[in-house]
Design a protein around this motif. Structure first.
Motif, PDB file in Angstrom:
ATOM      1  N   ALA A   1       0.815  -1.383   0.010  1.00 58.58           N
ATOM      2  CA  ALA A   1       0.015   0.101   0.100  1.00 58.58           C
ATOM      3  C   ALA A   1       0.835   1.192  -0.063  1.00 58.58           C
ATOM      4  CB  ALA A   1      -1.128  -0.084   1.351  1.00 58.58           C
ATOM      5  N   ILE A   2       1.957   1.190   0.880  1.00 58.52           N
ATOM      6  CA  ILE A   2       2.971   2.351   0.775  1.00 58.52           C
ATOM      7  C   ILE A   2       3.588   2.534  -0.614  1.00 58.52           C
ATOM      8  CG2 ILE A   2       5.169   3.126   1.939  1.00 58.52           C
ATOM      9  CD1 ILE A   2       4.087   1.640   4.369  1.00 58.52           C
ATOM     10  N   SER A   3       4.127   1.544  -1.029  1.00 62.69           N
ATOM     11  CA  SER A   3       4.588   1.652  -2.599  1.00 62.69           C
ATOM     12  C   SER A   3       3.810   2.363  -3.586  1.00 62.69           C
ATOM     13  CB  SER A   3       5.221   0.317  -2.853  1.00 62.69           C
ATOM     14  OG  SER A   3       6.125  -0.195  -2.192  1.00 62.69           O
ATOM     15  N   TYR A   4       2.233   1.842  -3.294  1.00 59.59           N
ATOM     16  CA  TYR A   4       1.165   2.340  -4.153  1.00 59.59           C
ATOM     17  C   TYR A   4       0.890   3.666  -4.293  1.00 59.59           C
ATOM     18  CZ  TYR A   4      -3.003   0.857  -6.917  1.00 59.59           C
ATOM     19  OH  TYR A   4      -4.030   1.022  -8.239  1.00 59.59           O
ATOM     20  N   VAL A   5       0.683   4.160  -2.900  1.00 54.84           N
ATOM     21  CA  VAL A   5       0.349   5.609  -2.764  1.00 54.84           C
ATOM     22  C   VAL A   5       1.702   6.380  -3.094  1.00 54.84           C
ATOM     23  CG1 VAL A   5       0.533   7.311  -0.717  1.00 54.84           C
ATOM     24  CG2 VAL A   5      -0.833   5.349  -0.736  1.00 54.84           C
TER      25      VAL A   5
ATOM     26  N   ASP B   1     -12.550   7.904   4.382  1.00 53.29           N
ATOM     27  CA  ASP B   1     -13.547   7.311   5.104  1.00 53.29           C
ATOM     28  C   ASP B   1     -14.234   6.302   4.314  1.00 53.29           C
ATOM     29  OD1 ASP B   1     -12.975   9.011   7.202  1.00 53.29           O
ATOM     30  OD2 ASP B   1     -15.231   9.610   7.355  1.00 53.29           O
ATOM     31  N   ILE B   2     -14.416   6.407   2.929  1.00 54.75           N
ATOM     32  CA  ILE B   2     -15.161   5.536   2.379  1.00 54.75           C
ATOM     33  C   ILE B   2     -14.475   4.041   2.335  1.00 54.75           C
ATOM     34  CG2 ILE B   2     -15.610   4.756  -0.066  1.00 54.75           C
ATOM     35  CD1 ILE B   2     -17.554   6.966   1.241  1.00 54.75           C
ATOM     36  N   ALA B   3     -13.065   4.185   2.208  1.00 57.92           N
ATOM     37  CA  ALA B   3     -12.146   2.826   2.432  1.00 57.92           C
ATOM     38  C   ALA B   3     -12.462   2.303   3.677  1.00 57.92           C
ATOM     39  CB  ALA B   3     -10.966   3.006   1.775  1.00 57.92           C
ATOM     40  N   GLU B   4     -12.273   3.021   4.557  1.00 54.77           N
ATOM     41  CA  GLU B   4     -12.272   2.591   5.939  1.00 54.77           C
ATOM     42  C   GLU B   4     -13.728   2.062   6.419  1.00 54.77           C
ATOM     43  OE1 GLU B   4      -9.713   2.181   7.659  1.00 54.77           O
ATOM     44  OE2 GLU B   4      -8.491   3.048   6.102  1.00 54.77           O
TER      45      GLU B   4
ATOM     46  N   TYR C   1      -6.564  10.025  -9.654  1.00 57.93           N
ATOM     47  CA  TYR C   1      -5.797  10.138  -8.468  1.00 57.93           C
ATOM     48  C   TYR C   1      -6.640   9.568  -7.160  1.00 57.93           C
ATOM     49  CZ  TYR C   1      -2.952  11.915  -4.391  1.00 57.93           C
ATOM     50  OH  TYR C   1      -2.365  12.004  -3.256  1.00 57.93           O
ATOM     51  N   SER C   2      -7.832   9.873  -7.058  1.00 63.10           N
ATOM     52  CA  SER C   2      -8.480   9.623  -6.012  1.00 63.10           C
ATOM     53  C   SER C   2      -8.955   8.077  -6.134  1.00 63.10           C
ATOM     54  CB  SER C   2      -9.746  10.585  -5.875  1.00 63.10           C
ATOM     55  OG  SER C   2      -9.511  11.714  -5.460  1.00 63.10           O
ATOM     56  N   TYR C   3      -9.267   7.802  -7.330  1.00 62.61           N
ATOM     57  CA  TYR C   3      -9.649   6.385  -7.639  1.00 62.61           C
ATOM     58  C   TYR C   3      -8.386   5.397  -6.981  1.00 62.61           C
ATOM     59  CZ  TYR C   3     -13.763   7.309 -10.624  1.00 62.61           C
ATOM     60  OH  TYR C   3     -14.892   7.521 -10.988  1.00 62.61           O
ATOM     61  N   HIS C   4      -7.159   5.903  -7.381  1.00 59.14           N
ATOM     62  CA  HIS C   4      -6.115   5.029  -7.044  1.00 59.14           C
ATOM     63  C   HIS C   4      -5.679   5.216  -5.528  1.00 59.14           C
ATOM     64  CE1 HIS C   4      -5.004   5.100 -11.243  1.00 59.14           C
ATOM     65  NE2 HIS C   4      -4.175   4.075 -10.887  1.00 59.14           N
ATOM     66  N   MET C   5      -6.085   6.398  -5.050  1.00 59.00           N
ATOM     67  CA  MET C   5      -6.070   6.036  -3.544  1.00 59.00           C
ATOM     68  C   MET C   5      -7.134   5.499  -2.700  1.00 59.00           C
ATOM     69  SD  MET C   5      -3.014   7.973  -2.979  1.00 59.00           S
ATOM     70  CE  MET C   5      -2.757   8.663  -1.555  1.00 59.00           C
TER      71      MET C   5
ATOM     72  N   ARG D   1      -5.928   2.741  -0.049  1.00 58.86           N
ATOM     73  CA  ARG D   1      -6.590   2.589   1.557  1.00 58.86           C
ATOM     74  C   ARG D   1      -7.249   1.100   1.549  1.00 58.86           C
ATOM     75  NH1 ARG D   1      -5.580   7.008   4.980  1.00 58.86           N
ATOM     76  NH2 ARG D   1      -6.366   5.859   6.990  1.00 58.86           N
ATOM     77  N   LEU D   2      -7.730   0.517   0.440  1.00 54.83           N
ATOM     78  CA  LEU D   2      -8.457  -0.831   0.597  1.00 54.83           C
ATOM     79  C   LEU D   2      -7.436  -1.653   1.082  1.00 54.83           C
ATOM     80  CD1 LEU D   2     -11.091  -0.428  -1.936  1.00 54.83           C
ATOM     81  CD2 LEU D   2     -11.542  -0.706   0.486  1.00 54.83           C
ATOM     82  N   LEU D   3      -6.011  -1.355   0.353  1.00 58.07           N
ATOM     83  CA  LEU D   3      -5.085  -2.465   0.494  1.00 58.07           C
ATOM     84  C   LEU D   3      -4.485  -2.377   2.029  1.00 58.07           C
ATOM     85  CD1 LEU D   3      -2.896  -1.770  -2.715  1.00 58.07           C
ATOM     86  CD2 LEU D   3      -4.009  -4.137  -2.096  1.00 58.07           C
ATOM     87  N   TYR D   4      -4.403  -1.279   2.435  1.00 58.84           N
ATOM     88  CA  TYR D   4      -3.811  -0.988   3.747  1.00 58.84           C
ATOM     89  C   TYR D   4      -4.421  -1.589   4.632  1.00 58.84           C
ATOM     90  CZ  TYR D   4      -1.434   1.005   7.855  1.00 58.84           C
ATOM     91  OH  TYR D   4      -0.574   1.309   8.907  1.00 58.84           O
ATOM     92  N   PRO D   5      -3.978  -2.656   5.563  1.00 62.55           N
ATOM     93  CA  PRO D   5      -4.506  -3.483   6.690  1.00 62.55           C
ATOM     94  C   PRO D   5      -4.713  -2.617   7.993  1.00 62.55           C
ATOM     95  CG  PRO D   5      -2.313  -4.392   6.298  1.00 62.55           C
ATOM     96  CD  PRO D   5      -2.528  -3.201   5.505  1.00 62.55           C
TER      97      PRO D   5
END
Length: 309
Positions: A159-163, A208-211, A239-243, A247-251
């Motif tokens: 997730a960090i690499s992706y961001v 918030d959506i992802a969380e 950009y927002s679609y990717h983010m 955010r969904l990736l980050y556990p």
């Protein structure tokens, strides 16, 4: 805490529920929470202004009550606390559609800029560095954590690499929505936590959506359906679609519970519920990738997307 509250707020409380980070009581039919304050005091002015704006818009956020010294915070030992009065029943639930609507109520401006957050990659990197240090020093007896930790650290690093890549290749633009958000989304998502102004920040709308989707997933709700609903409701930038996907990736669902366990606020066995659904969540991530890809060319996580269903 009863004596402290009675003294500083001129309340005569008979019964109080004391917990580690808050004390709760009812006074003449109204619910109050005396909560641990762990934010920068400079942010408080922005939070107060924010509460005024929200109430004008009909959002009944909790009131911050001044103490007898007309101060927002009350020092107890080495810590600071704030007294909140609830303006809605604490068990009222906030569903996904209501949360989507809430995010549109306020956007970032010069008056609330101290509350802005958007350095996910840096924050996440610092967190996992600390977690790795912590597990080496004091986590040797945490069998369930030790058996699962490497997988979730790996997912976080993805997730960090992706961001970091998306920030470099695409980057934030004036068309990305920076909206009123929360430091943490709980389940069930009740007004007790959701309308707590001490939880408010400003960040990308998709935070918030992802969380929300993640806590829904691990509590047996149809996160994919809500994701599809959101994607149909909102038109985002690339950009927002990717983010959203990052955010969904980050556990966070794993690390939030990990922190509770290491702080002795939760039992390690609670992780089993999450760990047992690793394959299901990977499937959700692949399906989420397919859905978001209908709206933009989404960068792949090769090991995840190519994995057989």
């Amino acid at each position: 805490m009863k004596e402290i509250i009675n003294y500083y707020y001129n309340f005569d409380i008979d019964e109080i529920e004391d917990n580690k980070n808050y004390s709760a009581f009812n006074y003449y039919g109204e619910d109050f929470y005396f909560v641990f304050f762990d934010r920068d005091e400079e942010e408080l002015k922005d939070i107060i202004d924010l509460c005024i704006e929200l109430k004008v818009k009909g959002i009944r956020v909790h009131d911050i009550i001044l103490n007898r010294n007309k101060a927002l915070t009350t020092k107890v030992g080495d810590n600071f606390f704030i007294l909140l009065k609830l303006n809605t029943p604490k068990t009222d639930t906030i569903n996904f559609i209501s949360a989507c609507e809430f995010l549109s109520k306020l956007r970032l401006n010069s008056k609330n800029s101290k509350l802005y957050r958007n350095n996910w990659g840096e924050l996440w990197s610092k967190k996992i560095d600390y977690f790795e240090y912590q597990i080496r020093e004091i986590g040797k007896d945490k069998t369930i954590i030790l058996d699962s930790f490497s997988y979730y650290i790996g997912l976080a690093e993805n997730a960090i690499s992706y961001v970091n890549k998306i920030n470099k290749v695409i980057g934030l633009s004036e068309y990305d929505n920076i909206t009123l958000s929360h430091r943490r989304i709980f389940y069930p998502n009740t007004s007790l936590n959701y309308l707590n102004p001490l939880s408010f920040i400003f960040d990308l709308e998709v935070r918030d959506i992802a969380e929300f989707l993640k806590v829904e997933f691990f509590n047996g709700e149809d996160s994919l359906l809500d994701l599809i609903t959101f994607l149909k409701m909102k038109r985002l930038t690339s950009y927002s679609y990717h983010m959203l996907y990052a955010r969904l990736l980050y556990p966070s669902y794993y690390f939030d519970l990990y922190e509770d366990i290491m702080n002795n606020n939760s039992n390690e066995e609670r992780l089993v519920k999450i760990i047992s659904r690793v394959n299901e969540y990977e499937l959700f991530l692949r399906k989420a990738y397919d859905e978001i890809s209908k709206y933009t060319h989404l960068e792949k996580i090769d090991w995840l997307i190519k994995k057989e269903l």
